[in-house]
Enzyme design. Structure first.
Site, PDB file in Angstrom:
ATOM      1  N   ARG A   1     -48.427 115.195 -97.636  1.00 39.54           N
ATOM      2  CA  ARG A   1     -49.517 114.257 -98.023  1.00 39.54           C
ATOM      3  C   ARG A   1     -48.817 113.262 -98.722  1.00 39.54           C
ATOM      4  O   ARG A   1     -49.117 111.941 -98.315  1.00 39.54           O
ATOM      5  CB  ARG A   1     -50.519 114.981 -98.880  1.00 39.54           C
ATOM      6  CG  ARG A   1     -51.498 115.781 -98.029  1.00 39.54           C
ATOM      7  CD  ARG A   1     -52.773 115.948 -98.796  1.00 39.54           C
ATOM      8  NE  ARG A   1     -53.806 116.944 -97.934  1.00 39.54           N
ATOM      9  CZ  ARG A   1     -53.519 118.275 -98.129  1.00 39.54           C
ATOM     10  NH1 ARG A   1     -52.691 118.823 -98.958  1.00 39.54           N
ATOM     11  NH2 ARG A   1     -54.448 119.062 -97.494  1.00 39.54           N
ATOM     12  N   ILE A   2     -48.289 113.354 -99.821  1.00 37.27           N
ATOM     13  CA  ILE A   2     -47.711 112.245-100.671  1.00 37.27           C
ATOM     14  C   ILE A   2     -46.601 111.496 -99.971  1.00 37.27           C
ATOM     15  O   ILE A   2     -46.580 110.296 -99.858  1.00 37.27           O
ATOM     16  CB  ILE A   2     -47.169 112.859-102.035  1.00 37.27           C
ATOM     17  CG1 ILE A   2     -48.407 113.263-102.750  1.00 37.27           C
ATOM     18  CG2 ILE A   2     -46.565 111.685-102.881  1.00 37.27           C
ATOM     19  CD1 ILE A   2     -48.022 114.134-104.133  1.00 37.27           C
TER      20      ILE A   2
ATOM     21  N   ARG B   1     -41.734 117.658-109.613  1.00 42.24           N
ATOM     22  CA  ARG B   1     -41.532 118.682-110.744  1.00 42.24           C
ATOM     23  C   ARG B   1     -40.179 118.581-111.436  1.00 42.24           C
ATOM     24  O   ARG B   1     -39.273 118.541-110.611  1.00 42.24           O
ATOM     25  CB  ARG B   1     -42.133 120.099-110.277  1.00 42.24           C
ATOM     26  CG  ARG B   1     -43.606 120.379-110.262  1.00 42.24           C
ATOM     27  CD  ARG B   1     -44.285 120.259-111.630  1.00 42.24           C
ATOM     28  NE  ARG B   1     -45.579 120.802-111.455  1.00 42.24           N
ATOM     29  CZ  ARG B   1     -46.660 120.047-111.267  1.00 42.24           C
ATOM     30  NH1 ARG B   1     -46.347 118.596-111.130  1.00 42.24           N
ATOM     31  NH2 ARG B   1     -47.918 120.404-111.125  1.00 42.24           N
TER      32      ARG B   1
ATOM     33  N   GLU C   1     -41.715 119.883-120.968  1.00 38.71           N
ATOM     34  CA  GLU C   1     -42.521 118.723-121.350  1.00 38.71           C
ATOM     35  C   GLU C   1     -43.370 119.201-122.436  1.00 38.71           C
ATOM     36  O   GLU C   1     -44.082 120.513-122.512  1.00 38.71           O
ATOM     37  CB  GLU C   1     -43.607 118.488-120.039  1.00 38.71           C
ATOM     38  CG  GLU C   1     -42.746 118.020-118.828  1.00 38.71           C
ATOM     39  CD  GLU C   1     -43.884 117.678-117.621  1.00 38.71           C
ATOM     40  OE1 GLU C   1     -45.107 117.470-117.597  1.00 38.71           O
ATOM     41  OE2 GLU C   1     -43.185 116.984-116.701  1.00 38.71           O
TER      42      GLU C   1
ATOM     43  N   HIS D   1     -45.127 111.723-117.116  1.00 40.19           N
ATOM     44  CA  HIS D   1     -46.093 112.639-116.337  1.00 40.19           C
ATOM     45  C   HIS D   1     -47.444 111.592-115.821  1.00 40.19           C
ATOM     46  O   HIS D   1     -48.218 112.222-116.365  1.00 40.19           O
ATOM     47  CB  HIS D   1     -46.337 113.885-116.937  1.00 40.19           C
ATOM     48  CG  HIS D   1     -46.461 115.028-115.530  1.00 40.19           C
ATOM     49  ND1 HIS D   1     -46.215 116.298-115.572  1.00 40.19           N
ATOM     50  CD2 HIS D   1     -47.386 114.854-114.356  1.00 40.19           C
ATOM     51  CE1 HIS D   1     -46.528 116.742-114.335  1.00 40.19           C
ATOM     52  NE2 HIS D   1     -47.434 115.980-113.729  1.00 40.19           N
ATOM     53  N   ILE D   2     -47.387 110.383-115.680  1.00 42.11           N
ATOM     54  CA  ILE D   2     -48.557 109.605-115.284  1.00 42.11           C
ATOM     55  C   ILE D   2     -48.708 109.216-113.848  1.00 42.11           C
ATOM     56  O   ILE D   2     -49.476 108.374-113.688  1.00 42.11           O
ATOM     57  CB  ILE D   2     -48.171 108.123-116.065  1.00 42.11           C
ATOM     58  CG1 ILE D   2     -46.821 107.500-115.429  1.00 42.11           C
ATOM     59  CG2 ILE D   2     -47.881 108.553-117.582  1.00 42.11           C
ATOM     60  CD1 ILE D   2     -46.706 106.095-115.895  1.00 42.11           C
TER      61      ILE D   2
END
Length: 313
Positions: free
Chosen positions: A152-153, A229, A258, A277-278
């Site tokens: 999808r991305i 990831r 993280e 991680h935005i």
């Protein structure tokens, strides 16, 4: 009859909580995503809506009434899905809520490293106006962008890149041909792409799957962008490739550990863009994720099938 309880270790947008309350559920907003705190605060929960924090069998056993774990996002690698399935707990996620936002952020970071925006801006703030003279940016037009993971991305990234005058290649064994995108094998992507964009799922097969071999194949003026990831990369190998100039640079939004410590070698490098991680950290995406997760929680607690199941119960 008492209401079923939905526990939120971290708060969510009001629109999601309203869906839960209108369905007759009691919403408890927690104070921390710390494991011990979650086990205590969520002890009576029938449902929990989590972010990226680990959620293991011990936590599940501390919540004996738990029926559904909703993950605010696409990846569910932090959830012990096998343990949940053994306990009859449904796991759901929100795979369609953030694709567009992640794609936008990925392209933003691609452009930022191409034009050296972060370092140039930092230099200006530090009083070094002429830093730009010895640190030229690069045009995106005419370059080859390789998308590793064409789900999808990846499809959204390709669609949004169409107007930039780039050649787009992609790797995904299960993907069908898409107009404007050439499907290639994995080695070809690493050898020919000027920008390698990582959009793979975090599964055992992809863990530490990009390391020294792949960086050696990449061109010395190529960039890596990882929005998936941190566990997919061998970070030590990436640091070495960046330090030696084996690749030109990287943009990283995710890390194996993280939050990323300021003492990490990546932080000391000049040829990286690091963000915390935005990729989906927007007002609109947070609302969409809250809505999708809330709807599936309601479905499961009311005995219906969820829209986005991760496991089969």
């Amino acid at each position: 009859m008492s209401k079923k309880i939905v526990y939120l270790p971290d708060d969510i947008p009001a629109v999601g909580k309203e869906i839960l309350k209108e369905a007759g559920l009691q919403v408890i907003v927690g104070t921390s995503s710390d494991k011990a705190v979650m086990m205590s605060e969520g002890a009576a929960a029938n449902a929990v809506l989590i972010g990226t924090q680990p959620f293991d069998a011990e936590i599940m056993d501390a919540m004996p009434n738990l029926q559904v774990i909703a993950r605010n996002g696409v990846g569910y690698d932090a959830v012990d899905v096998a343990a949940a399935t053994q306990r009859g707990i449904q796991v759901v996620n929100t795979p369609t809520a953030l694709s567009g936002s992640v794609a936008e952020t990925a392209i933003t970071e691609l452009l930022a490293i191409s034009k050296n925006l972060y370092q140039d801006s930092k230099a200006l703030h530090d009083g070094h106006w002429n830093y730009r003279k010895n640190h030229l940016g690069r045009d995106l037009e005419g370059k080859t962008v390789g998308i590793l993971g064409f789900g999808r991305i990846g499809h959204q990234v390709a669609a949004k890149l169409q107007g930039f005058g780039v050649k787009i290649i992609a790797v995904d064994p299960s993907s069908r041909p898409t107009e404007g995108v050439e499907l290639v094998d994995r080695d070809t992507l690493f050898k020919t792409a000027d920008y390698v964009m990582v959009h793979l799922p975090a599964i055992p097969a992809t863990e530490h799957s990009i390391g020294k071999r792949e960086f050696t194949m990449m061109k010395d003026d190529a960039y890596l962008i990882n929005m998936a990831r941190g566990s997919i990369l061998v970070e030590d190998d990436l640091v070495a490739a960046l330090q030696t100039g084996q690749i030109a640079g990287a943009a990283l939004d995710v890390f194996e550990h993280e939050p990323l410590p300021v003492s990490d070698p990546l932080v000391q490098l000049e040829n990286v863009l690091l963000t915390p991680h935005i990729a989906s950290n927007t007002v609109e995406t947070k609302q969409r994720m809250a809505v999708d997760a809330a709807h599936d929680i309601v479905k499961v607690l009311h005995g219906d099938d969820p829209n986005f199941p991760v496991n089969q119960i």
